[in-house]
Write a protein that holds these residues in place. Structure first.
Motif, PDB file in Angstrom:
ATOM      1  N   VAL A 126      13.886  30.479  38.356  1.00  0.00           N
ATOM      2  CA  VAL A 126      14.987  30.368  37.395  1.00  0.00           C
ATOM      3  C   VAL A 126      16.251  29.961  38.146  1.00  0.00           C
ATOM      4  O   VAL A 126      16.644  30.599  39.123  1.00  0.00           O
ATOM      5  CB  VAL A 126      15.195  31.691  36.634  1.00  0.00           C
ATOM      6  N   TYR A 127      16.860  28.855  37.712  1.00  0.00           N
ATOM      7  CA  TYR A 127      18.117  28.392  38.314  1.00  0.00           C
ATOM      8  C   TYR A 127      19.242  28.903  37.438  1.00  0.00           C
ATOM      9  O   TYR A 127      19.326  28.567  36.257  1.00  0.00           O
ATOM     10  CB  TYR A 127      18.134  26.861  38.369  1.00  0.00           C
ATOM     11  N   ASN A 128      20.093  29.734  38.015  1.00  0.00           N
ATOM     12  CA  ASN A 128      21.192  30.303  37.242  1.00  0.00           C
ATOM     13  C   ASN A 128      22.391  29.367  37.264  1.00  0.00           C
ATOM     14  O   ASN A 128      23.053  29.208  38.278  1.00  0.00           O
ATOM     15  CB  ASN A 128      21.565  31.675  37.828  1.00  0.00           C
ATOM     16  N   PHE A 129      22.681  28.752  36.115  1.00  0.00           N
ATOM     17  CA  PHE A 129      23.845  27.855  36.009  1.00  0.00           C
ATOM     18  C   PHE A 129      25.057  28.695  35.642  1.00  0.00           C
ATOM     19  O   PHE A 129      25.073  29.367  34.615  1.00  0.00           O
ATOM     20  CB  PHE A 129      23.589  26.778  34.955  1.00  0.00           C
ATOM     21  N   GLU A 130      26.073  28.653  36.501  1.00  0.00           N
ATOM     22  CA  GLU A 130      27.221  29.529  36.277  1.00  0.00           C
ATOM     23  C   GLU A 130      28.402  28.836  35.609  1.00  0.00           C
ATOM     24  O   GLU A 130      29.401  29.468  35.298  1.00  0.00           O
ATOM     25  CB  GLU A 130      27.651  30.156  37.616  1.00  0.00           C
ATOM     26  N   GLY A 131      28.286  27.540  35.386  1.00  0.00           N
ATOM     27  CA  GLY A 131      29.400  26.797  34.770  1.00  0.00           C
ATOM     28  C   GLY A 131      29.459  27.000  33.266  1.00  0.00           C
ATOM     29  O   GLY A 131      28.744  27.818  32.692  1.00  0.00           O
ATOM     30  N   THR A 132      30.321  26.209  32.650  1.00  0.00           N
ATOM     31  CA  THR A 132      30.512  26.292  31.202  1.00  0.00           C
ATOM     32  C   THR A 132      29.277  25.754  30.477  1.00  0.00           C
ATOM     33  O   THR A 132      28.783  24.679  30.815  1.00  0.00           O
ATOM     34  CB  THR A 132      31.730  25.443  30.803  1.00  0.00           C
ATOM     35  N   VAL A 133      28.791  26.522  29.506  1.00  0.00           N
ATOM     36  CA  VAL A 133      27.666  26.042  28.709  1.00  0.00           C
ATOM     37  C   VAL A 133      27.891  26.395  27.240  1.00  0.00           C
ATOM     38  O   VAL A 133      28.328  27.486  26.912  1.00  0.00           O
ATOM     39  CB  VAL A 133      26.319  26.588  29.250  1.00  0.00           C
ATOM     40  N   LEU A 134      27.642  25.409  26.378  1.00  0.00           N
ATOM     41  CA  LEU A 134      27.771  25.621  24.931  1.00  0.00           C
ATOM     42  C   LEU A 134      26.419  25.291  24.302  1.00  0.00           C
ATOM     43  O   LEU A 134      25.874  24.220  24.538  1.00  0.00           O
ATOM     44  CB  LEU A 134      28.855  24.705  24.354  1.00  0.00           C
ATOM     45  N   ARG A 135      25.876  26.222  23.520  1.00  0.00           N
ATOM     46  CA  ARG A 135      24.567  25.996  22.887  1.00  0.00           C
ATOM     47  C   ARG A 135      24.763  25.757  21.398  1.00  0.00           C
ATOM     48  O   ARG A 135      25.134  26.674  20.667  1.00  0.00           O
ATOM     49  CB  ARG A 135      23.670  27.216  23.085  1.00  0.00           C
ATOM     50  N   ASN A 136      24.511  24.532  20.974  1.00  0.00           N
ATOM     51  CA  ASN A 136      24.667  24.201  19.547  1.00  0.00           C
ATOM     52  C   ASN A 136      23.344  24.447  18.833  1.00  0.00           C
ATOM     53  O   ASN A 136      22.634  23.519  18.496  1.00  0.00           O
ATOM     54  CB  ASN A 136      25.109  22.746  19.395  1.00  0.00           C
ATOM     55  N   ARG A 137      23.037  25.732  18.612  1.00  0.00           N
ATOM     56  CA  ARG A 137      21.722  26.076  18.075  1.00  0.00           C
ATOM     57  C   ARG A 137      21.616  25.892  16.570  1.00  0.00           C
ATOM     58  O   ARG A 137      20.547  25.692  16.026  1.00  0.00           O
ATOM     59  CB  ARG A 137      21.367  27.519  18.443  1.00  0.00           C
ATOM     60  N   ASP A 138      22.731  26.044  15.871  1.00  0.00           N
ATOM     61  CA  ASP A 138      22.716  25.877  14.416  1.00  0.00           C
ATOM     62  C   ASP A 138      24.108  25.420  13.969  1.00  0.00           C
ATOM     63  O   ASP A 138      24.976  25.169  14.804  1.00  0.00           O
ATOM     64  CB  ASP A 138      22.314  27.186  13.727  1.00  0.00           C
ATOM     65  N   ILE A 139      24.298  25.327  12.665  1.00  0.00           N
ATOM     66  CA  ILE A 139      25.552  24.771  12.155  1.00  0.00           C
ATOM     67  C   ILE A 139      26.755  25.632  12.546  1.00  0.00           C
ATOM     68  O   ILE A 139      27.803  25.112  12.927  1.00  0.00           O
ATOM     69  CB  ILE A 139      25.441  24.572  10.630  1.00  0.00           C
ATOM     70  N   ALA A 140      26.593  26.958  12.475  1.00  0.00           N
ATOM     71  CA  ALA A 140      27.722  27.840  12.797  1.00  0.00           C
ATOM     72  C   ALA A 140      28.120  27.716  14.269  1.00  0.00           C
ATOM     73  O   ALA A 140      29.311  27.624  14.593  1.00  0.00           O
ATOM     74  CB  ALA A 140      27.381  29.281  12.444  1.00  0.00           C
ATOM     75  N   THR A 141      27.127  27.690  15.174  1.00  0.00           N
ATOM     76  CA  THR A 141      27.478  27.576  16.603  1.00  0.00           C
ATOM     77  C   THR A 141      28.019  26.176  16.917  1.00  0.00           C
ATOM     78  O   THR A 141      28.877  26.019  17.774  1.00  0.00           O
ATOM     79  CB  THR A 141      26.276  27.868  17.530  1.00  0.00           C
ATOM     80  N   TYR A 142      27.530  25.174  16.195  1.00  0.00           N
ATOM     81  CA  TYR A 142      28.033  23.808  16.389  1.00  0.00           C
ATOM     82  C   TYR A 142      29.531  23.753  16.090  1.00  0.00           C
ATOM     83  O   TYR A 142      30.313  23.197  16.870  1.00  0.00           O
ATOM     84  CB  TYR A 142      27.260  22.833  15.486  1.00  0.00           C
ATOM     85  N   LEU A 143      29.939  24.360  14.975  1.00  0.00           N
ATOM     86  CA  LEU A 143      31.361  24.371  14.616  1.00  0.00           C
ATOM     87  C   LEU A 143      32.156  25.173  15.649  1.00  0.00           C
ATOM     88  O   LEU A 143      33.181  24.716  16.170  1.00  0.00           O
ATOM     89  CB  LEU A 143      31.545  24.962  13.214  1.00  0.00           C
ATOM     90  N   LYS A 144      31.647  26.377  15.962  1.00  0.00           N
ATOM     91  CA  LYS A 144      32.358  27.260  16.883  1.00  0.00           C
ATOM     92  C   LYS A 144      32.542  26.586  18.256  1.00  0.00           C
ATOM     93  O   LYS A 144      33.617  26.633  18.849  1.00  0.00           O
ATOM     94  CB  LYS A 144      31.550  28.561  17.038  1.00  0.00           C
ATOM     95  N   ASN A 145      31.482  25.935  18.736  1.00  0.00           N
ATOM     96  CA  ASN A 145      31.536  25.317  20.060  1.00  0.00           C
ATOM     97  C   ASN A 145      32.481  24.114  20.104  1.00  0.00           C
ATOM     98  O   ASN A 145      33.147  23.875  21.105  1.00  0.00           O
ATOM     99  CB  ASN A 145      30.144  24.914  20.526  1.00  0.00           C
ATOM    100  N   ASN A 146      32.541  23.354  19.013  1.00  0.00           N
ATOM    101  CA  ASN A 146      33.515  22.265  18.954  1.00  0.00           C
ATOM    102  C   ASN A 146      34.923  22.820  19.113  1.00  0.00           C
ATOM    103  O   ASN A 146      35.722  22.310  19.895  1.00  0.00           O
ATOM    104  CB  ASN A 146      33.401  21.521  17.615  1.00  0.00           C
TER     105      ASN A 146
END
Lengths: 394, 371
Positions: free
Chosen positions: B232-252
């Motif tokens: 498992v490679y642990n990525f420590e930078g910024t990551v946004l997961r657009n899993r559904d419509i609500a997270t898509y809006l929130k992440n934008n």
């Protein structure tokens, strides 16, 4: 066998040192000076060519060519990466016996006769790299062909009282030119040359060769080539262009032209006749709650936290809190730090105005003779709390 | 020698984004003002010196093709390598695929033609700016068969496609699929690195046995059977997961956060996208803009609050936009009021219209509609 040839190719004179643009051209050729937030001056004639169906452009340059070369690249941003044609940067030729600079505008084309001949064009359009305008050259070319002209010169009608500052074309009612007067004291007409010419190539070629043989010639289109054609009774026509056109050869005219974008005097919002530019992959701009932006353009890649009014903010600028910018042009990647005030100024690419510095001022507080646009050159630093006076150039 | 080639799945998770992906792939879903989701993974690959990338498509890929064009913006218009669009049915007469393994089956010719040792596989719903060269050296040092890129979960309540429990050396102890994540576990990005030859073997084996789900049928199953080891490679930078419509809006909307913004947009690793030659954005005398991301070509005369505007959006006087995403070419008329909404491309919101959604269930206006 059918000849492979072009109807019209463009030769763009971008060689000027641009000394009247002062510090803005110390490290940059004039055509590569930023304009309008995301453009360079040369984007306008290049986009005009592309939008007029001209896909072959030679750019004649000899001062500070690195940045211009870098900017033009393979011409892809303008769709000028063509197999037969495309955009080519043409520095002076170093020949086996001699190496010479371009002696004048006509000599620059003369030295590149072999380049032009590769495309075997019927016509050649000569353009200048320091004018801001949107013009469909195909209409001018049609006028040129319909008149069976040997040379067509684009003119715009200036107020007659200003005419003595320009090269004036005196015309017959049918548009043909019978006389050319450079800066006449008593102008007979108000048709000022824009420095845009279309020639039949075979005619231009002959006159370039004759002109080169004349050792007394200045090798200049306005001074030598056009008068020679008129002397020989060749058919020259004036083509009137009525839309926005500006020579941005001085600090004031460069500033003014940017301001005219804001007032709508010059409209660059056009879905069909687009102006193209090289793009630098910057994210969309961040506009903070502390910002206040009125009647201004802000390009991409900016972070805005201060107050901006009637100004042009170019790609990648940082405008911090409590900054005030009025009637100014901020060129790409400049940083204006907290509390700085910029009024009636041009801030060059990558310049940094540190905290609470003051650049430029409102003309109302000054005599006309002592006021002018303040200029901060490319990559210059203005120290905290310091003052750059009107008309001052750093 | 070139070490890595890339594979991007453009249609995986189409279903989760409802109307937003009715006529486009997840990969070509607009994000963050001027981008499409695929721009982040594709630019990360290019910035990691990956010069050969296959994009696997399934349906609805017209908008993706239009976006990628000749790929000159990403410098992937190359003689050797470059970008390959792999349409369905590209290989034999297989049916339109159901999972990533079958998708990879259509890309076998691409995989076999590469002269690289390793492949990085990626979805497009995870938005980050990542250096795959670092992932590769981590993978090689681990000595494991597969490296899964992952990070610590933000919240434990959601279901994630793949969750990893690890030991001290970040070697996977357990792999669970479509389940919530515990505090000490890692959540997968849908990004994997493995040897090219090994991947080809796995794809041929699984597809001939009728398996198609990469995480379930390969990763979890093979791991549980002791056939593979997983790093498992642990990525420590910024990551946004657009899993559904609500997270898509929130992440934008999160892009207005300076830390998130600088985590995604780094001067040394730019995110490339299609150039559209819009003019700079004009702000009129009546504009008021508060915590927004604004692309170019817009005309703003109204009031904007915590929103993301794509290119060429017009907001008229006295219109108000709060907590919303407004896509390219949309016009918002005088006095309109929009809150918690996702307005797709080329929509016309007429004068005085009101659209109010909830943060967790935003109003969606489909492409080209008039309200």
């Amino acid at each position: 066998m059918l000849d492979r040839r072009k109807e019209c190719i463009a030769m763009l004179l971008a060689g000027g040192q641009g000394s009247r643009l002062l510090v803005l051209t110390h490290k940059t050729a004039k055509p590569a000076v930023p304009f309008g937030g995301k453009y360079r001056i040369i984007d306008f004639p290049l986009s005009n060519c592309v939008n007029s169906g001209i896909d072959t452009v030679g750019i004649l340059t000899q001062y500070q060519p690195l940045e211009l070369n870098n900017y033009i690249g393979n011409g892809q941003p303008w769709g000028l990466n063509r197999n037969f044609g495309g955009v080519h940067i043409l520095p002076p030729y170093a020949q086996s016996e001699k190496m010479e600079w371009y002696k004048g505008t006509a000599n620059a084309i003369y030295q590149n006769i072999p380049f032009v001949e590769r495309y075997n064009p019927k016509n050649v359009i000569i353009l200048s790299g320091d004018h801001i305008y949107k013009m469909d050259y195909s209409k001018m070319l049609k006028y040129h062909i319909d008149n069976d002209a040997e040379c067509t010169i684009a003119v715009r009608d200036v107020p007659i009282e200003d005419a003595s500052r320009f090269g004036i074309m005196n015309t017959n009612p049918d548009g043909s030119i019978y006389e050319f007067e450079e800066k006449p004291a008593n102008p007979k007409s108000n048709h000022a040359s824009m420095g845009v010419y279309i020639f039949k190539w075979e005619v231009l070629r002959k006159y370039l060769i004759d002109d080169e043989a004349d050792e007394t010639s200045d090798n200049d289109f306005g001074k030598n080539i056009i008068p020679a054609l008129l002397r020989d009774g060749r058919s020259l026509y004036a083509y009137t262009f009525a839309d926005y056109w500006k020579d941005v050869g001085t600090i004031h005219s460069l500033w003014e032209s940017n301001m005219e974008l804001l007032d709508g005097t010059f409209n660059i919002r056009d879905k069909v006749f687009k102006t193209y530019a090289r793009n630098y992959a910057k994210p969309s701009s961040y506009i903070a709650g502390s910002s206040e932006i009125k009647n201004s353009f802000v390009a991409e890649g900016c972070s805005v936290k201060g107050k901006i009014e009637h100004s042009v903010i170019s790609t990648g600028c940082t405008i911090e809190e409590d900054v005030q910018i009025y009637n100014s042009v901020i060129m790409p990647d400049a940083v204006i730090k907290k509390g700085a005030i910029v009024k009636y100024a041009i801030v060059g690419e990558g310049a940094v105005i540190n905290e609470n510095a003051k650049v430029g001022d409102d003309p109302v507080y000054y005599d006309e003779s002592e006021w002018g646009i303040s200029v901060v050159g490319k990559d210059e630093q203005i120290a905290r709390n310091s003052v750059v006076k009107p008309n001052e150039v750093i | 020698m070139k070490k890595l080639s890339g594979i991007i799945f453009s249609n995986i998770y189409d279903g989760a984004l409802g109307d937003l992906t009715a006529k486009r792939t997840v990969a070509s879903l607009p994000f963050g003002g001027r981008y499409r989701q695929i721009d982040f993974v594709l630019s990360s690959m290019v910035n990691s010196n990956i010069t050969s990338v296959g994009v696997i498509t399934k349906y609805n890929y017209e908008s993706l093709m239009d976006h990628l064009g000749s790929c000159e913006e990403w410098d992937l218009n190359r003689k050797n390598g470059g970008l390959y669009i792999i349409p369905p049915f590209a290989f034999g007469r297989s049916d339109v695929y159901h999972g990533k393994l079958e998708a990879l089956h259509t890309a076998l010719n691409f995989l076999k033609s590469q002269n690289t040792e390793y492949i990085v596989l990626s979805d497009t719903i995870t938005i980050c700016n990542i250096d795959y060269r670092d992932v590769l050296s981590n993978h090689i040092a681990s000595g494991k068969d597969v490296t899964a890129i992952a990070s610590k979960p933000r919240s434990g309540a959601d279901n994630y496609p793949a969750v990893f429990e690890v030991d001290r050396n970040k070697s996977a102890k357990s792999i669970t699929v479509n389940c919530p994540a515990g505090k000490n576990s890692y959540v997968g990005f849908g990004m994997f690195v493995m040897e090219r030859e090994a991947l080809i073997k796995v794809v041929e084996e699984c597809v001939s046995a009728g398996f198609y789900h990469f995480e379930k049928d390969f990763l979890q199953k093979y791991f549980n059977e002791g056939k593979i080891t997983v790093n498992v490679y642990n990525f420590e930078g910024t990551v946004l997961r657009n899993r559904d419509i609500a997270t898509y809006l929130k992440n934008n909307l999160k892009l207005t956060d300076e830390k998130v913004h600088s985590g995604l947009f780094k001067p040394a690793a730019p995110i490339y996208t299609k150039v559209r030659d819009e003019i700079p954005t004009y702000y009129g005398d009546t504009s008021s803009v508060n915590e927004c991301i604004v692309a170019d070509g817009c005309v703003i005369r109204g009031e904007l609050e915590n929103s993301v505007l794509f290119r060429d959006v017009k907001v008229e006087e006295s219109a108000k936009v709060i907590g919303s995403v407004i896509m390219q070419g949309t016009k918002i008329g005088k006095g309109a009021y929009i809150e918690n909404a996702i307005i797709d491309k080329n929509v016309t919101i007429t004068e005085g219209a009101r659209l109010i959604g909830a943060k967790h269930s935003p109003v969606i206006v489909k492409k080209g509609e008039t309200i």
